[in-house]
Design an enzyme around this catalytic site. Structure first.
Site, mmCIF file in Angstrom:
data_model
loop_
_atom_site.group_PDB
_atom_site.id
_atom_site.type_symbol
_atom_site.label_atom_id
_atom_site.label_comp_id
_atom_site.label_asym_id
_atom_site.label_seq_id
_atom_site.Cartn_x
_atom_site.Cartn_y
_atom_site.Cartn_z
ATOM 1 N N CYS A 11 -34.846 7.391 -63.333
ATOM 2 C CA CYS A 11 -35.482 8.493 -62.605
ATOM 3 C C CYS A 11 -36.936 8.528 -62.703
ATOM 4 C CB CYS A 11 -34.639 9.915 -63.019
ATOM 5 S SG CYS A 11 -35.061 10.490 -64.491
ATOM 6 N N CYS A 85 -36.070 8.580 -57.448
ATOM 7 C CA CYS A 85 -37.327 8.109 -57.711
ATOM 8 C C CYS A 85 -37.529 7.149 -56.295
ATOM 9 C CB CYS A 85 -37.172 7.232 -58.730
ATOM 10 S SG CYS A 85 -36.126 5.789 -58.581
ATOM 11 N N CYS A 89 -38.568 2.754 -57.215
ATOM 12 C CA CYS A 89 -37.553 1.932 -58.091
ATOM 13 C C CYS A 89 -37.693 0.767 -57.404
ATOM 14 C CB CYS A 89 -36.204 2.530 -57.899
ATOM 15 S SG CYS A 89 -36.037 4.256 -58.785
#
Length: 135
Positions: A11, A85, A89
């Site tokens: 996250c 995220c 990511c």
């Protein structure tokens, strides 16, 4: 996949959702799964409300520290679970991805974090069943 599958929870701050998910997976899988967590912009400390919510179910995550998501960590993980995220990511071909839509516990009290904690538990349990169908 190696003898022991590795799961990476990501996250943004690696302070709430990913820490709770990693705590659940360590608790439920024991040493059958390698558990990793990281954030694209890690916070300084784990969210105290997340620590408190996990302590209520007997899981201690006080020793965890938010970590920066490293390319090599993601590349060497079998399953990558992202939690809000977005584009931060990294995506690697051939990896299994799951994106868990969960409320962000940042700035919330423990009352608001409990339902997130419980939702994460049920998702971790489902993931664990898929990773180790023989168990």
């Amino acid at each position: 996949m190696a003898d022991k599958p590795s799961v990476l929870f990501v996250c943004v701050h690696n302070a709430g959702r990913s820490q709770m998910a990693a705590g659940w997976l360590r608790h439920l899988a024991g040493d059958a799964v390698e558990v990793r967590s990281a954030g694209s912009a890690p916070a300084d400390t784990v969210n105290p409300a997340a620590v408190e919510a996990m302590a209520e179910v007997g899981i201690d995550i006080t020793d965890q520290r938010p970590k920066l998501l490293e390319y090599a960590t993601a590349e060497s993980s079998d399953v990558i679970v992202t939690m809000g995220c977005g584009d931060a990511c990294p995506v690697f071909p051939g990896k299994r991805y799951e994106d868990w839509k969960l409320d962000d516990p940042a700035g919330q009290g423990v009352e608001a974090v409990r339902p997130i904690r419980d939702e994460i538990r049920s998702r971790v349990e489902a993931l664990l069943r898929e990773l180790s169908p023989a168990r």
